[in-house]
Design an enzyme around this catalytic site. Structure first.
Site, PDB file in Angstrom:
ATOM      1  N   ASP A   1      61.608 -28.356  75.530  1.00 22.51           N
ATOM      2  CA  ASP A   1      60.579 -28.938  75.814  1.00 22.51           C
ATOM      3  C   ASP A   1      59.668 -29.943  75.616  1.00 22.51           C
ATOM      4  O   ASP A   1      59.543 -30.671  75.535  1.00 22.51           O
ATOM      5  CB  ASP A   1      60.463 -27.847  77.379  1.00 22.51           C
ATOM      6  CG  ASP A   1      60.433 -26.731  76.779  1.00 22.51           C
ATOM      7  OD1 ASP A   1      59.266 -26.756  76.032  1.00 22.51           O
ATOM      8  OD2 ASP A   1      59.808 -25.367  77.804  1.00 22.51           O
TER       9      ASP A   1
ATOM     10  N   ASP B   1      56.891 -11.784  72.371  1.00 25.54           N
ATOM     11  CA  ASP B   1      58.663 -11.859  72.805  1.00 25.54           C
ATOM     12  C   ASP B   1      59.050 -12.227  71.786  1.00 25.54           C
ATOM     13  O   ASP B   1      57.874 -13.924  70.876  1.00 25.54           O
ATOM     14  CB  ASP B   1      59.050 -12.640  74.090  1.00 25.54           C
ATOM     15  CG  ASP B   1      58.900 -12.006  74.695  1.00 25.54           C
ATOM     16  OD1 ASP B   1      59.127 -10.908  75.193  1.00 25.54           O
ATOM     17  OD2 ASP B   1      58.122 -12.751  76.119  1.00 25.54           O
TER      18      ASP B   1
ATOM     19  N   ASP C   1      61.844 -15.411  69.629  1.00 26.05           N
ATOM     20  CA  ASP C   1      63.492 -16.041  69.894  1.00 26.05           C
ATOM     21  C   ASP C   1      63.189 -15.778  68.272  1.00 26.05           C
ATOM     22  O   ASP C   1      62.708 -17.121  67.634  1.00 26.05           O
ATOM     23  CB  ASP C   1      63.258 -17.003  70.548  1.00 26.05           C
ATOM     24  CG  ASP C   1      62.518 -16.499  71.877  1.00 26.05           C
ATOM     25  OD1 ASP C   1      62.989 -15.222  72.271  1.00 26.05           O
ATOM     26  OD2 ASP C   1      62.208 -16.705  72.991  1.00 26.05           O
TER      27      ASP C   1
END
Length: 455
Positions: A145, A64, A66
């Protein structure tokens, strides 16, 4: 990894130029590059961000990709006809290229923490329930995070930007949170699971300050959305590092908040059960590494087996018929688990069938053997039986009997079984070659076609 600090960079920001890092555009998906270049050509900032940058720097191959940008979701949509806007809690743009989706997020701003309504930011009891305040890349970095997830690959000059010390954490192989750990976990308790999952996946340790609040705040996971926890459990156990994730959850004291029945059963000190769970997870990891299919149903059946088995035996001890006892146990355990992790019914139905077929393997009678072998879940249930070999010598022999039985031609198996049952230690083997007396032709039983899904 060498780096330099530019004079025009914010305090503490490190810029790693193209020649001093290992990221190559050859390892970035063409879809992600198209999004990055189009944003850049339209005058917007465009960065690959998060796990993809982290994994590329570690030599991995992300699935993936992003993108982070200063373009708003509406501006992104204006650039791509194949774009849809999603999310209420976090407004995002999804740019769709066939089966691949590139997630594009606008830089998040910090806002004023502690104010319940600040623009489009909403906080309840310290937890962010909506957050759509746009900001700068510097603000976006500190809103992420873990430090290793706050690295940005700049398509403008192919450098990597590090605002919070993520490069150092990659070197140290350590998971560190950005900001105060207790505050960050209260904002989103699922971050505790992410810490365990990423540490297991990457082979990192969790920094002491990041792990310290687990015991105090682990109970907050019980308030998280069961649907979200289902998605997180798939990432934990069905991404190729399930066994390591399981051990990390136990070590962090978080397993009881995600799978309470599993934690209770293991706390009873059943070594055979632990062997079954760990072997089931290891087998699933192996299937994934070999590119084979897996199903969550099989793995959840493994994780919850101890509690289901013990409850079924308890009901039978109270005088309930076997089938009803197993049904009661399955309904109770699945019902409790779904309050924590919303396992879809299509999976719980398969789990219940795998469990209910286990006692039928012990009924070695001619009609029952062929009836069981014709069951659509036979293969998955048989693979589950093999995992139970650690329970006893008799269970191991039972698994061997059924393995041999499947290798025999139906006529030979029928002849060997005769009219009654056969103890496991007297069962026919694949090498049996005694002549079979001809019998009246019977319809050949249909073999089950269920998949093993993880064994």
């Amino acid at each position: 990894m060498n780096s330099e600090t530019r004079s025009d960079a914010p305090h503490g920001m490190r810029v790693i130029p193209r020649e001093q890092h290992s990221i190559s555009r050859k390892n970035i998906s063409k879809a992600a590059l198209r999004v990055l270049y189009r944003l850049h050509d339209a005058g917007f900032a465009a960065y690959l961000v998060g796990g993809a940058v982290r994994d590329l720097l570690l030599g991995g191959h992300p699935k993936d990709f992003d993108v982070a940008t200063d373009a708003t979701p509406e501006e992104v949509k204006g650039l791509f006809r194949n774009c849809r806007l999603i999310g209420r809690r976090f407004r995002l743009a999804h740019v769709v290229f066939g089966p691949e989706i590139i997630e594009v997020a606008t830089f998040r701003g910090t806002g004023e923490v502690g104010v319940e309504n600040d623009g489009d930011r909403h906080i309840v009891d310290g937890r962010i329930v909506r957050d759509n305040i746009w900001g700068t890349i510097e603000e976006d970095a500190v809103r992420r995070d873990f430090r290793v997830n706050a690295l940005y690959y700049d398509i403008a000059d192919f450098s990597v930007r590090d605002y919070v010390g993520g490069m150092q954490d990659l070197t140290d192989r350590t998971m560190r949170l950005i900001g105060d750990p207790e505050l960050r976990y209260r904002e989103d308790p699922v971050r505790m699971l992410r810490a365990a999952r990423l540490a297991a996946k990457l082979g990192f340790t969790i920094d002491a300050s990041a792990a310290a609040p687990f015991k105090k705040l682990g109970h907050l996971l019980t308030e998280a959305s069961p649907a979200r926890l289902f998605d997180e459990s798939l990432k934990l156990f069905l991404a190729g590092h399930g066994l390591k994730s399981f051990k990390m959850l136990e070590a962090c004291g978080l397993l009881e908040f995600l799978f309470p029945a599993t934690a209770r059963a293991l706390e009873r000190g059943d070594n055979a059960l632990r062997a079954l769970v760990e072997q089931g997870l290891a087998n699933t990891d192996a299937r994934i590494s070999e590119g084979k299919s897996v199903t969550p149903a099989f793995l959840y059946a493994v994780l919850l087996w101890g509690e289901v088995r013990d409850q079924a035996h308890g009901w039978m001890a109270q005088g309930f018929e076997m089938n009803e006892a197993w049904q009661r146990a399955a309904v109770h355990v699945v019902g409790e688990q779904c309050q924590r992790v919303a396992i879809p019914r299509r999976f719980t139905f398969t789990m219940e069938e795998i469990w209910s077929l286990q006692p039928r393997f012990e009924q070695i009678h001619r009609k029952r053997v062929f009836r069981l072998m014709a069951h659509p879940r036979f293969r998955a249930a048989f693979d589950f039986l093999l995992l139970r070999a650690h329970e006893s010598q008799g269970m191991r022999e039972l698994g061997e009997w059924w393995a041999h039985a499947q290798l025999l031609p139906p006529e030979m198996l029928a002849a060997a079984l005769g009219g009654g049952g056969v103890p496991a230690h007297e069962a026919p083997t694949a090498s049996a070659s005694a002549p079979v007396r001809k019998r009246r032709r019977r319809r050949k039983p249909t073999r089950g076609k269920g998949d093993s899904g993880g064994a």
